[in-house]
Motif scaffolding. Structure first.
Motif, PDB file in Angstrom:
ATOM      1  N   LEU A   1       6.371  -6.710  -5.226  1.00 49.57           N
ATOM      2  CA  LEU A   1       7.007  -5.424  -4.921  1.00 49.57           C
ATOM      3  C   LEU A   1       6.044  -4.495  -4.195  1.00 49.57           C
ATOM      4  CD1 LEU A   1       8.891  -4.981  -8.306  1.00 49.57           C
ATOM      5  CD2 LEU A   1       9.939  -5.479  -6.076  1.00 49.57           C
ATOM      6  N   GLU A   2       4.815  -4.446  -4.638  1.00 50.52           N
ATOM      7  CA  GLU A   2       3.813  -3.580  -4.008  1.00 50.52           C
ATOM      8  C   GLU A   2       3.555  -3.997  -2.561  1.00 50.52           C
ATOM      9  OE1 GLU A   2      -0.879  -2.821  -4.650  1.00 50.52           O
ATOM     10  OE2 GLU A   2       0.385  -2.577  -6.445  1.00 50.52           O
ATOM     11  N   ARG A   3       3.486  -5.296  -2.322  1.00 52.29           N
ATOM     12  CA  ARG A   3       3.233  -5.810  -0.968  1.00 52.29           C
ATOM     13  C   ARG A   3       4.321  -5.354   0.012  1.00 52.29           C
ATOM     14  NH1 ARG A   3       2.535 -10.731  -2.332  1.00 52.29           N
ATOM     15  NH2 ARG A   3       4.540 -11.615  -1.783  1.00 52.29           N
ATOM     16  N   HIS A   4       5.524  -5.136  -0.511  1.00 47.50           N
ATOM     17  CA  HIS A   4       6.649  -4.715   0.332  1.00 47.50           C
ATOM     18  C   HIS A   4       6.958  -3.224   0.174  1.00 47.50           C
ATOM     19  CE1 HIS A   4       7.636  -8.651   1.887  1.00 47.50           C
ATOM     20  NE2 HIS A   4       7.329  -9.121   0.690  1.00 47.50           N
ATOM     21  N   CYS A   5       6.020  -2.475  -0.409  1.00 45.17           N
ATOM     22  CA  CYS A   5       6.180  -1.025  -0.610  1.00 45.17           C
ATOM     23  C   CYS A   5       7.462  -0.704  -1.375  1.00 45.17           C
ATOM     24  CB  CYS A   5       6.153  -0.284   0.724  1.00 45.17           C
ATOM     25  SG  CYS A   5       4.621  -0.524   1.633  1.00 45.17           S
ATOM     26  N   LEU A   6       7.713  -1.494  -2.411  1.00 42.03           N
ATOM     27  CA  LEU A   6       8.883  -1.319  -3.255  1.00 42.03           C
ATOM     28  C   LEU A   6       8.440  -0.836  -4.629  1.00 42.03           C
ATOM     29  CD1 LEU A   6      10.704  -4.621  -2.232  1.00 42.03           C
ATOM     30  CD2 LEU A   6      11.375  -2.287  -1.601  1.00 42.03           C
ATOM     31  N   PRO A   7       9.311  -0.128  -5.338  1.00 40.85           N
ATOM     32  CA  PRO A   7       8.930   0.421  -6.648  1.00 40.85           C
ATOM     33  C   PRO A   7       8.819  -0.670  -7.712  1.00 40.85           C
ATOM     34  CG  PRO A   7      11.257   0.787  -6.255  1.00 40.85           C
ATOM     35  CD  PRO A   7      10.692   0.204  -4.974  1.00 40.85           C
ATOM     36  N   ARG A   8       7.990  -0.405  -8.716  1.00 47.95           N
ATOM     37  CA  ARG A   8       7.932  -1.295  -9.881  1.00 47.95           C
ATOM     38  C   ARG A   8       9.281  -1.253 -10.580  1.00 47.95           C
ATOM     39  NH1 ARG A   8       2.914  -2.896 -12.356  1.00 47.95           N
ATOM     40  NH2 ARG A   8       1.243  -2.449 -10.893  1.00 47.95           N
ATOM     41  N   LEU A   9       9.631  -2.364 -11.218  1.00 47.27           N
ATOM     42  CA  LEU A   9      10.924  -2.450 -11.893  1.00 47.27           C
ATOM     43  C   LEU A   9      10.746  -2.707 -13.375  1.00 47.27           C
ATOM     44  CD1 LEU A   9      12.835  -4.749  -9.368  1.00 47.27           C
ATOM     45  CD2 LEU A   9      12.876  -2.260  -9.497  1.00 47.27           C
ATOM     46  N   PRO A  10      11.596  -2.097 -14.213  1.00 51.65           N
ATOM     47  CA  PRO A  10      11.578  -2.441 -15.635  1.00 51.65           C
ATOM     48  C   PRO A  10      12.050  -3.890 -15.812  1.00 51.65           C
ATOM     49  CG  PRO A  10      13.182  -0.698 -15.174  1.00 51.65           C
ATOM     50  CD  PRO A  10      12.551  -1.068 -13.881  1.00 51.65           C
ATOM     51  N   ALA A  11      11.678  -4.505 -16.923  1.00 51.22           N
ATOM     52  CA  ALA A  11      11.985  -5.921 -17.168  1.00 51.22           C
ATOM     53  C   ALA A  11      13.473  -6.241 -16.992  1.00 51.22           C
ATOM     54  CB  ALA A  11      11.518  -6.320 -18.560  1.00 51.22           C
ATOM     55  N   GLY A  12      14.351  -5.390 -17.474  1.00 53.09           N
ATOM     56  CA  GLY A  12      15.791  -5.635 -17.357  1.00 53.09           C
ATOM     57  C   GLY A  12      16.274  -5.692 -15.920  1.00 53.09           C
ATOM     58  N   GLU A  13      15.639  -4.951 -15.045  1.00 47.40           N
ATOM     59  CA  GLU A  13      16.048  -4.931 -13.641  1.00 47.40           C
ATOM     60  C   GLU A  13      15.499  -6.130 -12.865  1.00 47.40           C
ATOM     61  OE1 GLU A  13      15.478  -1.168 -11.724  1.00 47.40           O
ATOM     62  OE2 GLU A  13      16.786  -0.144 -13.136  1.00 47.40           O
ATOM     63  N   ILE A  14      14.462  -6.746 -13.371  1.00 54.46           N
ATOM     64  CA  ILE A  14      13.921  -7.935 -12.710  1.00 54.46           C
ATOM     65  C   ILE A  14      14.933  -9.070 -12.779  1.00 54.46           C
ATOM     66  CG2 ILE A  14      12.092  -9.681 -12.795  1.00 54.46           C
ATOM     67  CD1 ILE A  14      10.197  -7.369 -13.638  1.00 54.46           C
ATOM     68  N   THR A  15      15.692  -9.135 -13.856  1.00 53.04           N
ATOM     69  CA  THR A  15      16.751 -10.139 -13.979  1.00 53.04           C
ATOM     70  C   THR A  15      17.791  -9.940 -12.878  1.00 53.04           C
ATOM     71  OG1 THR A  15      16.415 -10.252 -16.355  1.00 53.04           O
ATOM     72  CG2 THR A  15      18.517 -11.075 -15.530  1.00 53.04           C
ATOM     73  N   GLU A  16      18.131  -8.691 -12.595  1.00 54.95           N
ATOM     74  CA  GLU A  16      19.092  -8.397 -11.519  1.00 54.95           C
ATOM     75  C   GLU A  16      18.500  -8.773 -10.156  1.00 54.95           C
ATOM     76  OE1 GLU A  16      23.019  -6.915 -10.591  1.00 54.95           O
ATOM     77  OE2 GLU A  16      22.047  -7.730 -12.357  1.00 54.95           O
TER      78      GLU A  16
END
Length: 196
Positions: free
Chosen positions: A39-54
């Motif tokens: 996510l950092e490499r693509h300048c994207l925000p960190r995600l909570p664990a539940g959103e990583i599944t999505e």
């Protein structure tokens, strides 16, 4: 696995799909540290664990559509369940799951000072919705430039790696002819010899 990198924003889509190495089973999205690095490499925000599944569901829905780009019928496009976050989308229509997921990331047409216009994530988006909107904007850019249909997933069931088809006719079936293509041809050869 080929090094044929997609142009422009489609690089994000390609790299997202390739966060799961089907052959080795390594899933970047299964490791919080690796996910954060992606996510950092693509300048994207960190995600909570539940959103990583999505995000993993989005990855697999994209893979299913990239298989269709490679010439698979929609009924055979959804790959076998692999990794912690593999999709359970409809085998009959891989686009239905992708459309559902992309609906969570609305875009806005923004005109810049010079008059150029771009699709960007709606201002209030956060988390996986923001990531999804960035993916949607990349797909829209690829459609506009005519490159979206050349982003494909390898035909080999033990690979399914996303690659960008730079062949003149745009008919590549494997990410690498040397590896996946050769394996497929060898299997077909052995089957013909066994049946003959």
């Amino acid at each position: 696995m080929s090094a044929d990198n997609a142009p422009g924003g489609l690089a994000l889509v390609q790299e997202l799909v390739n966060t799961l190495d089907v052959e080795s089973g390594r899933d970047v999205l299964a490791s919080p540290g690796d996910t954060a690095e992606f996510l950092e490499r693509h300048c994207l925000p960190r995600l909570p664990a539940g959103e990583i599944t999505e995000l993993a569901r989005l990855r697999e829905a994209l893979r299913a559509v990239l298989l269709v780009h490679a010439g698979h019928l929609p009924t055979t496009a959804v790959p076998a369940r692999t990794g912690a976050g593999a999709a359970n989308g409809s085998a009959a229509d891989p686009t239905a799951e992708l459309n559902r997921l992309l609906g969570a990331g609305p875009l806005l047409l923004r005109v810049g000072p010079g008059g150029a216009a771009d699709l960007v994530p709606v201002d209030h988006l956060r988390g996986v919705s923001f990531v999804t909107a960035r993916v949607a904007a990349a797909v829209a850019e690829g459609v506009r430039e005519g490159s979206w249909r050349r982003l494909k997933a390898c035909e080999a069931t033990d690979c399914r790696w996303a690659y960008y088809d730079r062949s003149p006719a745009g008919r590549r079936r494997w990410c690498s002819m040397r590896v996946c293509g050769s394996r497929a041809k060898m299997r077909a050869y052995r089957a013909r010899r066994r049946d003959g």
